[in-house]
Design a protein around this motif. Sequence first.
Motif, PDB file in Angstrom:
ATOM      1  N   SER A 286       0.848  -1.204   0.000  1.00  0.00           N
ATOM      2  CA  SER A 286       0.000   0.000   0.000  1.00  0.00           C
ATOM      3  C   SER A 286       0.876   1.243   0.000  1.00  0.00           C
ATOM      4  O   SER A 286       0.599   2.214  -0.708  1.00  0.00           O
ATOM      5  CB  SER A 286      -0.896   0.047   1.233  1.00  0.00           C
ATOM      6  N   THR A 287       1.938   1.209   0.817  1.00  0.00           N
ATOM      7  CA  THR A 287       2.837   2.356   0.866  1.00  0.00           C
ATOM      8  C   THR A 287       3.526   2.549  -0.483  1.00  0.00           C
ATOM      9  O   THR A 287       3.621   3.663  -0.992  1.00  0.00           O
ATOM     10  CB  THR A 287       3.909   2.144   1.963  1.00  0.00           C
ATOM     11  N   GLN A 288       4.007   1.435  -1.049  1.00  0.00           N
ATOM     12  CA  GLN A 288       4.664   1.537  -2.355  1.00  0.00           C
ATOM     13  C   GLN A 288       3.699   2.117  -3.396  1.00  0.00           C
ATOM     14  O   GLN A 288       4.030   3.076  -4.093  1.00  0.00           O
ATOM     15  CB  GLN A 288       5.142   0.152  -2.829  1.00  0.00           C
ATOM     16  N   PHE A 289       2.497   1.518  -3.479  1.00  0.00           N
ATOM     17  CA  PHE A 289       1.556   1.948  -4.518  1.00  0.00           C
ATOM     18  C   PHE A 289       1.077   3.386  -4.290  1.00  0.00           C
ATOM     19  O   PHE A 289       0.709   4.076  -5.228  1.00  0.00           O
ATOM     20  CB  PHE A 289       0.355   0.998  -4.585  1.00  0.00           C
ATOM     21  N   SER A 290       1.090   3.832  -3.025  1.00  0.00           N
ATOM     22  CA  SER A 290       0.614   5.195  -2.770  1.00  0.00           C
ATOM     23  C   SER A 290       1.637   6.221  -3.282  1.00  0.00           C
ATOM     24  O   SER A 290       1.343   7.410  -3.338  1.00  0.00           O
ATOM     25  CB  SER A 290       0.361   5.401  -1.276  1.00  0.00           C
ATOM     26  N   ARG A 291       2.831   5.760  -3.661  1.00  0.00           N
ATOM     27  CA  ARG A 291       3.811   6.689  -4.233  1.00  0.00           C
ATOM     28  C   ARG A 291       3.651   6.815  -5.744  1.00  0.00           C
ATOM     29  O   ARG A 291       4.280   7.664  -6.375  1.00  0.00           O
ATOM     30  CB  ARG A 291       5.224   6.218  -3.896  1.00  0.00           C
ATOM     31  N   CYS A 292       2.822   5.950  -6.311  1.00  0.00           N
ATOM     32  CA  CYS A 292       2.629   5.945  -7.774  1.00  0.00           C
ATOM     33  C   CYS A 292       2.077   7.292  -8.239  1.00  0.00           C
ATOM     34  O   CYS A 292       1.165   7.837  -7.622  1.00  0.00           O
ATOM     35  CB  CYS A 292       1.663   4.824  -8.155  1.00  0.00           C
ATOM     36  N   GLN A 349      10.578  -1.366 -14.001  1.00  0.00           N
ATOM     37  CA  GLN A 349      11.284  -0.815 -12.854  1.00  0.00           C
ATOM     38  C   GLN A 349      12.288   0.264 -13.296  1.00  0.00           C
ATOM     39  O   GLN A 349      12.509   1.242 -12.587  1.00  0.00           O
ATOM     40  CB  GLN A 349      12.000  -1.940 -12.120  1.00  0.00           C
ATOM     41  N   ASP A 350      12.877   0.072 -14.474  1.00  0.00           N
ATOM     42  CA  ASP A 350      13.813   1.071 -15.005  1.00  0.00           C
ATOM     43  C   ASP A 350      13.138   2.419 -15.210  1.00  0.00           C
ATOM     44  O   ASP A 350      13.702   3.461 -14.917  1.00  0.00           O
ATOM     45  CB  ASP A 350      14.353   0.626 -16.377  1.00  0.00           C
ATOM     46  N   VAL A 351      11.924   2.378 -15.778  1.00  0.00           N
ATOM     47  CA  VAL A 351      11.294   3.647 -16.145  1.00  0.00           C
ATOM     48  C   VAL A 351      10.558   4.300 -14.978  1.00  0.00           C
ATOM     49  O   VAL A 351      10.256   5.482 -15.033  1.00  0.00           O
ATOM     50  CB  VAL A 351      10.303   3.502 -17.323  1.00  0.00           C
ATOM     51  N   CYS A 352      10.270   3.529 -13.926  1.00  0.00           N
ATOM     52  CA  CYS A 352       9.437   4.072 -12.845  1.00  0.00           C
ATOM     53  C   CYS A 352      10.125   5.258 -12.157  1.00  0.00           C
ATOM     54  O   CYS A 352      11.179   5.103 -11.541  1.00  0.00           O
ATOM     55  CB  CYS A 352       9.110   2.996 -11.818  1.00  0.00           C
ATOM     56  N   PRO A 353       9.514   6.444 -12.230  1.00  0.00           N
ATOM     57  CA  PRO A 353      10.152   7.619 -11.602  1.00  0.00           C
ATOM     58  C   PRO A 353      10.140   7.526 -10.085  1.00  0.00           C
ATOM     59  O   PRO A 353      10.939   8.169  -9.409  1.00  0.00           O
ATOM     60  CB  PRO A 353       9.305   8.789 -12.091  1.00  0.00           C
ATOM     61  N   MET A 354       9.246   6.695  -9.527  1.00  0.00           N
ATOM     62  CA  MET A 354       9.170   6.551  -8.081  1.00  0.00           C
ATOM     63  C   MET A 354       9.939   5.331  -7.593  1.00  0.00           C
ATOM     64  O   MET A 354       9.898   4.996  -6.414  1.00  0.00           O
ATOM     65  CB  MET A 354       7.702   6.480  -7.622  1.00  0.00           C
ATOM     66  N   GLU A 355      10.583   4.654  -8.512  1.00  0.00           N
ATOM     67  CA  GLU A 355      11.408   3.486  -8.208  1.00  0.00           C
ATOM     68  C   GLU A 355      10.687   2.419  -7.387  1.00  0.00           C
ATOM     69  O   GLU A 355      11.207   1.900  -6.400  1.00  0.00           O
ATOM     70  CB  GLU A 355      12.724   3.919  -7.536  1.00  0.00           C
ATOM     71  N   LEU A 356       9.470   2.107  -7.800  1.00  0.00           N
ATOM     72  CA  LEU A 356       8.739   1.021  -7.152  1.00  0.00           C
ATOM     73  C   LEU A 356       9.353  -0.318  -7.584  1.00  0.00           C
ATOM     74  O   LEU A 356       9.732  -0.471  -8.743  1.00  0.00           O
ATOM     75  CB  LEU A 356       7.257   1.063  -7.555  1.00  0.00           C
TER      76      LEU A 356
END
Lengths: 404, 141
Positions: A286-292, A349-356
Amino acid sequence: MKGDMYIARSSDKEILEKAEYGGAVTSLLKFALESGRVDAVLAIKARDGNRYDGVPVLITEPEEVIETAGALHCASPNISRFLKEYLDGASDLKVAVTVKPCDAKAIIELTKRIQINLDNLLLIGLNCTGTLSPTKAKTMIKTEFEADPADVVAEDIEDNKLTIRLKDGTEKEKDLTELEERGYGRRENCRRCETNIPIMADIACGKWGTTDKNKTFIEVCSEKGSDFIKEAIEAGKIKVEQPSSDAIETVRKKDEAAIELARQWQEKDFASLTEMSGDERFNYWSTQFSRCIKCYGCRDACPICYCKDCVLEADRGFVPPGEVPPDTMFPMVRITHVMDSCVNCGQCQDVCPMELPLSRLIFMLNRELAGIFKYEPGMDVSELPPLRTVTDQELSLSSVEVAL
Amino acid sequence: MDEFEPKIVGFFCNWCSYTGADLAGTSRIKYPPNVRVIRVMCSGRVDERLILKAFALGADGVLVSGCHPGDCHYQKGNLSARRRVTGLKPFLEAIGIGKDRLRLEWISASEGPKVAETVKSFTQTIKGLGPSVFNRRRNEH
């Protein structure tokens, strides 16, 4: 025929000088263009000579092929997606493509989804034990190797050692595991990757099994690849010899060692996600996804996501418009839509700006599903994605669990 | 505090399970009122999105029920459902919802008592598991 192996070397002096391991790949690409077997070559080139900026290039002039010679480890271009988006999946163009194992797998998965025409492709597989993220690699070269990233002329990964060669000729070597434990080294997905030799391509080329640095070891993986190699030998573009049984044994052993290392990484990475309790896992995700920030980067980079009308778009009733972070449906639907076919390319994962840690989760699920459905993504065009297909045999299976 | 009464969303196939539930009703078989039945034309219609949406909107459990293999009105729709449910369980487990909150059952039109048994036993399972993480989180705020 399929299964043949060669130790090859380019017959072209210019290519031999620039290429890293005998220049067979560059010569083969050039021959494919010259002989009219393909209309274009799709390969990776260092943009403006910058080793940390590898970009896909489409080449139609045989003389330009040499610009792509040499291996780039600090680049992870999205070849399959490039092929699909910009070359219309090779629908009306014959292309020779250089592919790492994950690229080849992605191309095969897109072929299953009728997004790429595999008949028009000649897949020149490149053995791969991992790539590095460009930015991290530069920092690593500065801090760990104490060298100027701009001075590097070659990188090499061999026997769990990362070696860099500088333009003054000096070589520096570090233990890969140590680097990786400090957060450097290969990209996370590459560490977990068990496919070093792209046997799903038409030919697989690498340095394993060669004794000096001027040869390429080639394994023929399809009849198309076999015809092509024979023509190239007849035309005198590459000189070949038969590998000794020792050489073949070396390839097998090095492959096994790399696979063993990958399994250790998988165990370690997956344990970090599974050893939490159910509630901890829910809180973590939930914490990870809330950074999306709902940039759709993962979807746009993923070679498995191919729908023209994506259900995650605002007007489709599943993800409310104008909300950041998006509703939990966003990550949940995206992950479940691709998990059965993930090729562990790491692009999300490479493109994710929030590094999820998206690739970590999706690949972990994929390994579990691969076990349940006896399905390995990206290996065989005739095997369809397990969550999107059923077989007649299952009609006689009465259980509520799939047991194949 | 009152005993926890779980909310269960049931996706029942029109041809078998929904008719089976009808039979349970006309036969006056009692079963827990925790299940909210949604009639779908085929269990094959139930994809990951519907199940996940049910959880996101507050279901403590999701029950998917279709025809026995070989009996599907559309030949193999129920087999699709089986693959999806099987495939979704590792995901539910990985992100902390829990795989036991999702169940698939085969219930034919003549199996009224099986509807009651299934709902009873699934309700018990979910009571044992407690409210879903989504609901617990919602109640905390």
